[in-house]
Design an enzyme around this catalytic site. Sequence first.
Site, short mmCIF file in Angstrom:
data_model
loop_
_atom_site.label_atom_id
_atom_site.label_comp_id
_atom_site.label_asym_id
_atom_site.label_seq_id
_atom_site.Cartn_x
_atom_site.Cartn_y
_atom_site.Cartn_z
N GLN A 76 -10.58 -2.67 6.12
CA GLN A 76 -9.13 -2.81 6.21
C GLN A 76 -8.70 -3.21 7.62
OE1 GLN A 76 -6.90 0.88 6.06
NE2 GLN A 76 -5.29 -0.04 4.83
N GLU B 70 -3.14 3.70 -1.46
CA GLU B 70 -3.95 4.47 -0.51
C GLU B 70 -3.59 5.94 -0.61
OE1 GLU B 70 -3.44 3.47 3.61
OE2 GLU B 70 -5.20 4.61 4.22
N ASN C 128 0.97 12.63 10.07
CA ASN C 128 1.81 13.64 9.43
C ASN C 128 3.23 13.62 9.98
OD1 ASN C 128 -0.44 14.29 8.00
ND2 ASN C 128 -0.42 16.48 8.50
#
Lengths: 399, 376
Positions: free
Chosen positions: A126, A244, A383
Amino acid sequence: MDLNYSVEEQAFRAELRLFLAEKLPPEMADAVREGRGLGKEDYERWHAILNQRGWLAPNWPREFGGCEWSAVQRHIFEEECARAHAPRIVPFGLSMLAPVLQKFGSKAQQDHYLPRILSGQDWWCQGYSEPGAGSDLASLKTKALRDGDHYVVNGQKTWTTLGQHANWIFCLVRTDPTVKQQAGISFLLIDMDTPGIEVRPIILLDGSAEVNEVWFSDVRVPVENLVGVENKGWTYAKYLLTHERTNIAGVGFSQAGLAAVKRLARSQQHRGRPLIENPHFAARVARVEIDLMAMSTTNLRIVSAAAKGQAPGVESSMLKVKGTLIRQEINDLARRAAGVYAMPFASEAVLGSNEAPIGPDGTAAVAAQYFNNRKLSIFGGSNEIQRNIIAKVKLGGER
Amino acid sequence: MNFELTLERQMMQDSLRRFLSDRYTTQMRNGILDSDAGFSADIWAQLADLGILGALFAEEQGGYGGAGFDIAVVFEELGRAGVVEPLLDSAILGGGLISALGSADQQKLVEQVIEGSLHLAFAHGEPASRYDLQHVETTASQQGDAVTLNGCKAVVVNAEAAGYLITSAREFGAPRDEAGISLFLVPKDAPGLSMRGYPLLAGGRAAEVALDKVTLPVTARLGGAGAGYPVIAERAAAASVALAAETLGAMETATALTRDYLQTRQQFGRPIGSFQALQHRMADLLIELTQARSAVINAAGHLSAAPRLRDLHISAARNLVARVGRLVAEESIQLHGGIAMTQDYALAHIAKRIVMAEHRFGDADYHLETFIDLTA
């Protein structure tokens, strides 16, 4: 409400268990259980075993050779694979690129690339992240300028997981620098053997080398390798990211990790008694187990909704945050359970050789894993970014 | 009340900090981490020349310090620079045990430690002992003028470099009795002693040590037969002061790196330090760091107190520093993002030092339980 799995789902689980017991090579399961790094041939071997059974592409439609499993079936599959210590299935081709090609790719691209993904002929990596554009993905700078029948690509990608094994990379590149950031990005497929590409390993803090920098200097890419429409890459990238984030909760990994912590805590003595009986340690294990039980159901609620066609939105961000916190807490408990035997550095050299690892069973890699899994709350949209998304949706206002 | 360092300690801190910031760069340290020895003999000699080893011993032991605050000052600076050299093992533990118990003859080894010519290791922990100091299954049996040791020692830090292993063994009692444990000066090349060495995750090296009928003259015993425990507990307390102070220094570095990064790293068109969510987390780290410093001061100031009072402050400090340490290490990595995960960036090593310190002489839970036992 019915919290029980259906008869069909139970039969499916039994079938999976049988398959894993028969087909998962024991030495491979041992390596996964002990946290040893796997080599390219290990991944390829497991890939081939699953492909032979037709279980390699749970999320693909049948017309492309997928299983078209329901969300609940996929969840059961993930759980059983983790329980059996199966290697992870490298997701870049199968569950990231493939859905994009299936939805936005040309017929020629689908016909060429999808079978090669299943057969393992191509190993994809990726090309999203860049040094200056981490969570701020849209600020990426790698540029692709049109020159006749080619794009000429210059720039640098980073955190390219297992890029050292890949022969193809899918990249986000800037094809129009004059417009708003998100508007000038394209989605490009690049053969890693093209002149001008250099892959440099990044050694991580646990000594592993699973990520890389990929440098592009005047790399010429044929225009037929453009996916969809020029400058519409951001749309495809976002679509890929929703894929994903399926399985982002990592319930199976956490269940396997928790079982390992309990195993270790039963074998370790603490003040003359098994550590598992120690009230402080037991309380922490119980707390995370309670969290995990709830998250497993949260995960199922979200996958069931997704199976009924509701696109997971803010919920996948919630799963990312909670799932990674739980996994990291389990890693911390494993490190503490190992006691002084968390200290030795379980290098590849020691583990790869015939020498027994230092310390009791199950302690060799716990500290390295604790440090390595700090990445879980950083990659795939940190996060902090997930919390911003949750807050934006639930509170509104600017992020 | 006076929370200022004495002039002497201030000078020692200044010279050690200057030396380490000049010499102990990230690049140099990474070279040391990759080396077979696991530490730098050159740095070791220079630390001895600077008198840093001497600062860890009292005057009557041939040094010029040795108190809790001397240990804290030295180890805070070692932690700040991420030093992996085995001062804890050679000086605080090995040298400290010999000075506390040794005969006049044995004491001469301490001079060699202070001048930097001798390394030591403390072979005490065992595969089943975890962090319990009184758990010794290795046996010592005396016959005439000879003593024979049998057993296994776990994760003996600095064992390969040590000239002697200060080895604990039980002369009488059950495996978890405090009475009955003796200490012996075991030469590294003693027949019957074998070791399997390996690198440690946070730098330095250790070994699994097997003692198979290792026979020594009775003069190799340090102090009286079976009376080693109180001194082992006292040195473990000193080691805990050192580890807590080292972690404090390392946390200072981690938060400084993080603060700088928040001010320079640009995302979404501005420094990430301008986002309030991150500012508040940085503020929390600084609050906890202030608390950790106070806990280290408490522990250092009570190192020579009566055992019960001493251990209460030691366990309070180790528990608090371990909790803050995990927070600082994890938050520093998270606030940096990916770059902190890379081995070449200074924070990677510093974070490992912070977290792994918890695995010597008791983790957060262990010290929480000890504190409960002492205060209930």
